[in-house]
Design a protein around this motif. Sequence first.
Motif, short mmCIF file in Angstrom:
data_model
loop_
_atom_site.label_atom_id
_atom_site.label_comp_id
_atom_site.label_asym_id
_atom_site.label_seq_id
_atom_site.Cartn_x
_atom_site.Cartn_y
_atom_site.Cartn_z
N PHE A 154 -2.35 -1.36 -3.48
CA PHE A 154 -3.42 -0.41 -3.15
C PHE A 154 -2.88 1.01 -3.11
CE2 PHE A 154 -6.26 2.03 -0.53
CZ PHE A 154 -7.53 1.49 -0.72
N CYS A 155 -3.62 1.93 -3.74
CA CYS A 155 -3.25 3.35 -3.70
C CYS A 155 -4.49 4.20 -3.89
CB CYS A 155 -2.21 3.68 -4.76
SG CYS A 155 -2.80 3.45 -6.46
N GLU A 156 -4.34 5.51 -3.76
CA GLU A 156 -5.40 6.47 -4.06
C GLU A 156 -5.00 7.22 -5.32
OE1 GLU A 156 -6.26 8.99 -0.72
OE2 GLU A 156 -6.44 7.31 0.67
N SER A 157 -5.95 7.49 -6.20
CA SER A 157 -5.64 8.23 -7.42
C SER A 157 -5.16 9.64 -7.07
CB SER A 157 -6.87 8.29 -8.34
OG SER A 157 -8.00 8.78 -7.65
N ILE A 158 -5.94 10.36 -6.26
CA ILE A 158 -5.53 11.65 -5.69
C ILE A 158 -5.65 11.48 -4.18
CG2 ILE A 158 -5.98 14.11 -5.54
CD1 ILE A 158 -7.22 14.02 -8.28
N ALA A 159 -4.51 11.53 -3.50
CA ALA A 159 -4.47 11.09 -2.11
C ALA A 159 -5.02 12.14 -1.15
CB ALA A 159 -3.04 10.72 -1.73
N ASN A 160 -5.69 11.66 -0.13
CA ASN A 160 -6.20 12.43 0.98
C ASN A 160 -5.17 12.33 2.12
OD1 ASN A 160 -7.66 13.40 3.20
ND2 ASN A 160 -9.05 11.68 3.27
N PRO A 161 -4.63 13.46 2.65
CA PRO A 161 -5.17 14.81 2.52
C PRO A 161 -4.44 15.73 1.54
CG PRO A 161 -3.67 14.75 4.37
CD PRO A 161 -3.65 13.37 3.76
N GLY A 162 -3.27 15.36 1.07
CA GLY A 162 -2.42 16.35 0.41
C GLY A 162 -2.66 16.57 -1.07
N ALA A 189 4.58 11.22 6.54
CA ALA A 189 4.54 10.49 5.27
C ALA A 189 3.21 10.68 4.57
CB ALA A 189 4.80 9.00 5.51
N ALA A 190 2.14 10.80 5.35
CA ALA A 190 0.80 10.96 4.76
C ALA A 190 0.49 12.40 4.42
CB ALA A 190 -0.25 10.41 5.72
N GLY A 191 1.38 13.32 4.75
CA GLY A 191 1.14 14.73 4.46
C GLY A 191 0.26 15.41 5.48
N ALA A 192 0.29 14.92 6.72
CA ALA A 192 -0.57 15.46 7.77
C ALA A 192 0.25 15.86 9.00
CB ALA A 192 -1.64 14.44 8.16
N ALA A 193 1.30 16.64 8.77
CA ALA A 193 2.16 17.11 9.86
C ALA A 193 1.38 18.05 10.79
CB ALA A 193 3.38 17.81 9.29
N ALA A 196 0.83 -1.21 0.00
CA ALA A 196 0.00 0.00 0.00
C ALA A 196 0.86 1.25 0.00
CB ALA A 196 -0.92 0.00 1.22
N SER A 197 0.31 2.29 -0.58
CA SER A 197 0.98 3.59 -0.61
C SER A 197 1.04 4.20 0.78
CB SER A 197 0.24 4.54 -1.56
OG SER A 197 0.76 5.84 -1.47
N THR A 198 2.11 4.91 1.06
CA THR A 198 2.18 5.66 2.32
C THR A 198 1.24 6.85 2.31
OG1 THR A 198 4.06 6.87 1.40
CG2 THR A 198 4.56 5.02 2.87
N ARG A 199 0.86 7.30 1.11
CA ARG A 199 -0.02 8.47 1.00
C ARG A 199 -1.47 8.01 0.88
NH1 ARG A 199 4.60 9.57 -1.85
NH2 ARG A 199 5.67 11.52 -1.38
N LEU A 200 -2.05 7.75 2.06
CA LEU A 200 -3.44 7.31 2.15
C LEU A 200 -4.13 8.08 3.27
CD1 LEU A 200 -3.01 3.41 2.03
CD2 LEU A 200 -3.69 4.89 0.14
N TYR A 201 -5.45 8.11 3.19
CA TYR A 201 -6.27 8.64 4.28
C TYR A 201 -5.86 7.97 5.59
CZ TYR A 201 -10.49 8.73 7.20
OH TYR A 201 -11.37 8.83 8.24
N GLY A 202 -5.79 8.75 6.67
CA GLY A 202 -5.32 8.23 7.95
C GLY A 202 -6.11 7.04 8.44
N GLY A 203 -7.42 7.04 8.22
CA GLY A 203 -8.24 5.91 8.63
C GLY A 203 -7.89 4.65 7.87
N THR A 204 -7.48 4.79 6.61
CA THR A 204 -7.06 3.64 5.82
C THR A 204 -5.74 3.10 6.33
OG1 THR A 204 -8.18 4.55 3.88
CG2 THR A 204 -6.58 2.81 3.49
N VAL A 205 -4.81 3.99 6.66
CA VAL A 205 -3.53 3.55 7.23
C VAL A 205 -3.77 2.77 8.52
CG1 VAL A 205 -1.32 4.31 8.17
CG2 VAL A 205 -2.28 5.48 6.18
#
Length: 432
Positions: free
Chosen positions: A156-164, A399-403, A110-119
């Motif tokens: 598994f990935c997101e086409s346009i990742a949440n949140p960034g 990593a998820a863009g949610a600093a 899975a991508s590191t860039r995913l919605y926090g709930g998915t991670v």
Amino acid sequence: MSTETGPKYGFETLQIHAGAQPDPATGARQVPIYQTTAYVFRDADHAAALFNLQEVGYIYSRLTNPTVAALQERLATLEGGAGAVCCSSGHAAQIMALFPLMGPGTNVVASTRLYGGTVQQFTNTIRKFGWSAKFVDFNDVDAVRAAIDDDTRAIFCESIANPGGYITDIPAIAEVADGAGLPLIVDNTTATPYLCRPIELGATLVVHSTTKYLTGNGTVTGGAIIDSGKFDWSASGKFPSLSEPEPAYHGLKFHEVLGPMAFTFHGIAIGLRDLGMTMNPQAAHYTLMGIETLSLRMERHVENAVKIASWLEGHAAVEKVTYAGLPSSPYYDRIAKVCPKGASSLFTIALKDGYEACVKFVDSLELFSHVANLGDTRSLVIHSASTTHRQLTPEQQEAAGAAPNVVRLSIGIEAADDLIADLDQALNKASA
């Protein structure tokens, strides 16, 4: 409305008409809400044929419902898939997508860039099924390839990742998946099929939180899985629930018997039957109505996001804007390939004055609603590090863009100048 043998309609036509036939009993033009638990069988043979999957029809609303079926057909049509299964939420859709593929000891890359709930779901919850996830930076295609092992069953990935708003290079990841003989699952929630068509870019399965842009009005939760119908589930022996006699359904070989519809029928006959993650007909109705205006809304979402992100980039209080629709974004060049109609309207801003400034900024906004949602007609804001991504480690948040100094914005379809004025006054208060 079938398009298999008829004319090829445009997206804007299909978003209104696909799956929507006038009600045969009343002539009702809008899809009725079939608020019923069960359906009367014609006779014993009819009942047996339905349970044997020899005939398509309605049995029990945990499995099938005419309102939900209309939504499934519409989503499959818009995504260019063979079939779809709707369920109770986006999180349910993720589990439903993995359910026929996984077994104890298997993993998903899975991508590191995913919605926090998915991670969180992939880090902890799926371990209770005996599954695991390997998180990889999908910018590094070689790292994705290296993470795959004999026990990997999906990517598994997101086409346009949440949140960034990070845009995944879906064709590059699809090439890796194809080379490994694995299905690529793409969460297309933020992009919607109007902006991005993952199946055309090589995805096997597409998942959605229909709660977001598809419904677009913040009224109901829902999820969906759309199958491309193109994957050979029997090629490797890694997917016995689909290729071998399925003990959960009297030994039926789903792929052999149902071909391109194997995954969809498994999701209904076993996934919904046993997991019970059912979408209710009222939710399906609201989502069908929302989809009728999807193209219009997404065009306005994108137009507003470009204008507002460009303005934010020049504000003294803002350190960084992550919107991929800006020429300054490292993912700007991916728009033409992945989402040629725009980069949606979800992105983050980092504030120079840190965590406390983010809290004050959020509390000072007036038009923006402070909610744990995205993709509404209304503009929304949330501080991800203290809410949606709170369960993650600081490293996972980064990593998820949610600093901690980052705020997520979901730009709505209001007047852009009004939104800019609201952002301006709140940023000035936050940095005072």
